[in-house]
Design a protein around this motif. Structure first.
Motif, short mmCIF file in Angstrom:
data_model
loop_
_atom_site.label_atom_id
_atom_site.label_comp_id
_atom_site.label_asym_id
_atom_site.label_seq_id
_atom_site.Cartn_x
_atom_site.Cartn_y
_atom_site.Cartn_z
N HIS A 101 0.84 -1.19 0.00
CA HIS A 101 0.00 0.00 0.00
C HIS A 101 0.88 1.24 0.00
O HIS A 101 1.97 1.23 0.56
CB HIS A 101 -0.89 -0.02 1.25
N ARG A 102 0.38 2.32 -0.60
CA ARG A 102 1.10 3.59 -0.63
C ARG A 102 0.12 4.73 -0.35
O ARG A 102 -0.98 4.74 -0.87
CB ARG A 102 1.77 3.81 -1.97
N VAL A 103 0.56 5.68 0.49
CA VAL A 103 -0.25 6.85 0.84
C VAL A 103 0.60 8.09 0.61
O VAL A 103 1.79 8.10 0.94
CB VAL A 103 -0.70 6.81 2.32
N THR A 104 0.00 9.14 0.05
CA THR A 104 0.70 10.41 -0.15
C THR A 104 0.12 11.43 0.80
O THR A 104 -1.10 11.61 0.88
CB THR A 104 0.54 10.89 -1.61
N TYR A 105 1.01 12.10 1.54
CA TYR A 105 0.61 13.12 2.50
C TYR A 105 0.98 14.49 1.97
O TYR A 105 2.01 14.67 1.35
CB TYR A 105 1.30 12.89 3.86
N GLY A 106 0.16 15.48 2.28
CA GLY A 106 0.39 16.85 1.83
C GLY A 106 1.37 17.60 2.70
O GLY A 106 1.51 18.81 2.57
N GLY A 107 2.04 16.94 3.58
CA GLY A 107 3.01 17.57 4.46
C GLY A 107 3.95 16.52 5.02
O GLY A 107 4.02 15.40 4.53
N GLY A 108 4.64 16.88 6.08
CA GLY A 108 5.65 16.00 6.66
C GLY A 108 5.07 14.83 7.42
O GLY A 108 4.00 14.90 8.00
N VAL A 109 5.81 13.73 7.41
CA VAL A 109 5.53 12.56 8.25
C VAL A 109 6.66 12.50 9.26
O VAL A 109 7.84 12.53 8.90
CB VAL A 109 5.46 11.26 7.41
N TYR A 110 6.30 12.43 10.54
CA TYR A 110 7.30 12.49 11.60
C TYR A 110 7.69 11.13 12.15
O TYR A 110 8.84 10.92 12.53
CB TYR A 110 6.81 13.38 12.74
N ASP A 111 6.73 10.22 12.22
CA ASP A 111 7.01 8.94 12.85
C ASP A 111 5.93 7.94 12.44
O ASP A 111 4.81 8.33 12.11
CB ASP A 111 7.01 9.11 14.36
N VAL A 112 6.27 6.67 12.52
CA VAL A 112 5.33 5.59 12.25
C VAL A 112 5.49 4.52 13.33
O VAL A 112 6.56 4.39 13.92
CB VAL A 112 5.52 4.96 10.85
N ALA A 113 4.42 3.76 13.56
CA ALA A 113 4.46 2.66 14.52
C ALA A 113 3.48 1.59 14.08
O ALA A 113 2.43 1.90 13.52
CB ALA A 113 4.13 3.14 15.93
N PHE A 114 3.83 0.34 14.34
CA PHE A 114 2.93 -0.78 14.08
C PHE A 114 2.15 -1.10 15.35
O PHE A 114 2.67 -0.96 16.46
CB PHE A 114 3.72 -2.04 13.70
N SER A 115 0.92 -1.57 15.16
CA SER A 115 0.21 -2.15 16.30
C SER A 115 0.90 -3.46 16.62
O SER A 115 1.54 -4.07 15.76
CB SER A 115 -1.27 -2.37 15.97
N ASP A 116 0.78 -3.91 17.87
CA ASP A 116 1.43 -5.16 18.25
C ASP A 116 0.96 -6.35 17.44
O ASP A 116 1.72 -7.28 17.20
CB ASP A 116 1.24 -5.43 19.75
N ASP A 117 -0.30 -6.32 16.97
CA ASP A 117 -0.81 -7.42 16.15
C ASP A 117 -0.48 -7.26 14.67
O ASP A 117 -0.83 -8.10 13.85
CB ASP A 117 -2.32 -7.60 16.34
N GLN A 118 0.18 -6.14 14.31
CA GLN A 118 0.65 -5.85 12.95
C GLN A 118 -0.48 -5.66 11.94
O GLN A 118 -0.26 -5.75 10.74
CB GLN A 118 1.62 -6.93 12.45
N ASN A 119 -1.68 -5.38 12.41
CA ASN A 119 -2.80 -5.13 11.51
C ASN A 119 -2.95 -3.66 11.16
O ASN A 119 -3.59 -3.32 10.17
CB ASN A 119 -4.11 -5.62 12.13
N TYR A 120 -2.35 -2.78 11.97
CA TYR A 120 -2.50 -1.34 11.79
C TYR A 120 -1.16 -0.63 11.84
O TYR A 120 -0.24 -1.08 12.51
CB TYR A 120 -3.42 -0.74 12.87
N VAL A 121 -1.10 0.49 11.13
CA VAL A 121 0.07 1.37 11.18
C VAL A 121 -0.41 2.73 11.67
O VAL A 121 -1.42 3.25 11.18
CB VAL A 121 0.74 1.52 9.79
N PHE A 122 0.28 3.28 12.62
CA PHE A 122 -0.01 4.59 13.19
C PHE A 122 0.97 5.57 12.58
O PHE A 122 2.18 5.41 12.70
CB PHE A 122 0.19 4.49 14.71
N VAL A 123 0.47 6.59 11.86
CA VAL A 123 1.33 7.56 11.16
C VAL A 123 1.13 8.94 11.79
O VAL A 123 0.04 9.50 11.75
CB VAL A 123 0.99 7.64 9.65
N ASN A 124 2.19 9.47 12.39
CA ASN A 124 2.18 10.80 12.96
C ASN A 124 2.63 11.76 11.88
O ASN A 124 3.77 11.67 11.41
CB ASN A 124 3.12 10.84 14.17
#
Length: 157
Positions: A101-124
């Protein structure tokens, strides 16, 4: 004239030309942009594969079991209509290297994290936080104060 030439030369030298390397928590897996511009993924120095990418690697993270990689960075070709975008790409590492999967953001991305079950990605990111559902490919935007309803990956050292 000579001082200005030295000043410009010193600025050019100070630019970081070294590629950023993303490493797994245990240091076994790594990902970096290779000489051909593709994302090269290695396991303990052994070549696993390369996948085409259209952005630099300014940061990223391997999932807890090293089966998924998320990488983010500025696009390799800047579009003058939107010069401040950042791309986030999610790659499968096991069993084969491929783009999920690919996502384009209109600004900066500071950090990413996976959920412990690896089903979700948290994008700051610059505008808040997003939770990306890896399996479905959709995401839900939240404001910057949002706390996810799941625990996120922490490298244990």
């Amino acid at each position: 004239m000579r001082k200005s030439t030295l000043f410009i030369f010193s600025i050019l030298i100070s630019v970081n030309v070294e590629a950023h390397v993303v490493s797994s928590c245990d240091g076994v897996y790594s990902a970096r942009i290779g000489a051909g511009g593709g994302l090269v993924i290695q396991q303990a120095g052994r070549y696993l594969g390369v996948v085409k990418t259209d952005h630099a690697v300014d940061g990223g993270l391997f999932s807890p079991d090293d089966s998924i990689l998320i990488a983010f960075g500025l696009p390799t070709e800047i579009d003058p209509r939107s010069p401040k975008i950042t791309r986030v790409s999610i790659y499968s590492v096991k069993p084969t290297v491929s783009l999920i999967h690919r996502v384009t953001y209109g600004g900066g991305v500071y950090d990413v994290a996976f959920s412990d079950d690896q089903n979700y990605v948290f994008v700051n990111n610059q505008y808040g936080v997003d939770v990306i559902d890896i399996r479905r490919g959709n995401f839900q935007p939240y404001d910057s104060t949002h706390v996810p309803q799941f625990t996120t990956q922490q490298c244990r050292k």
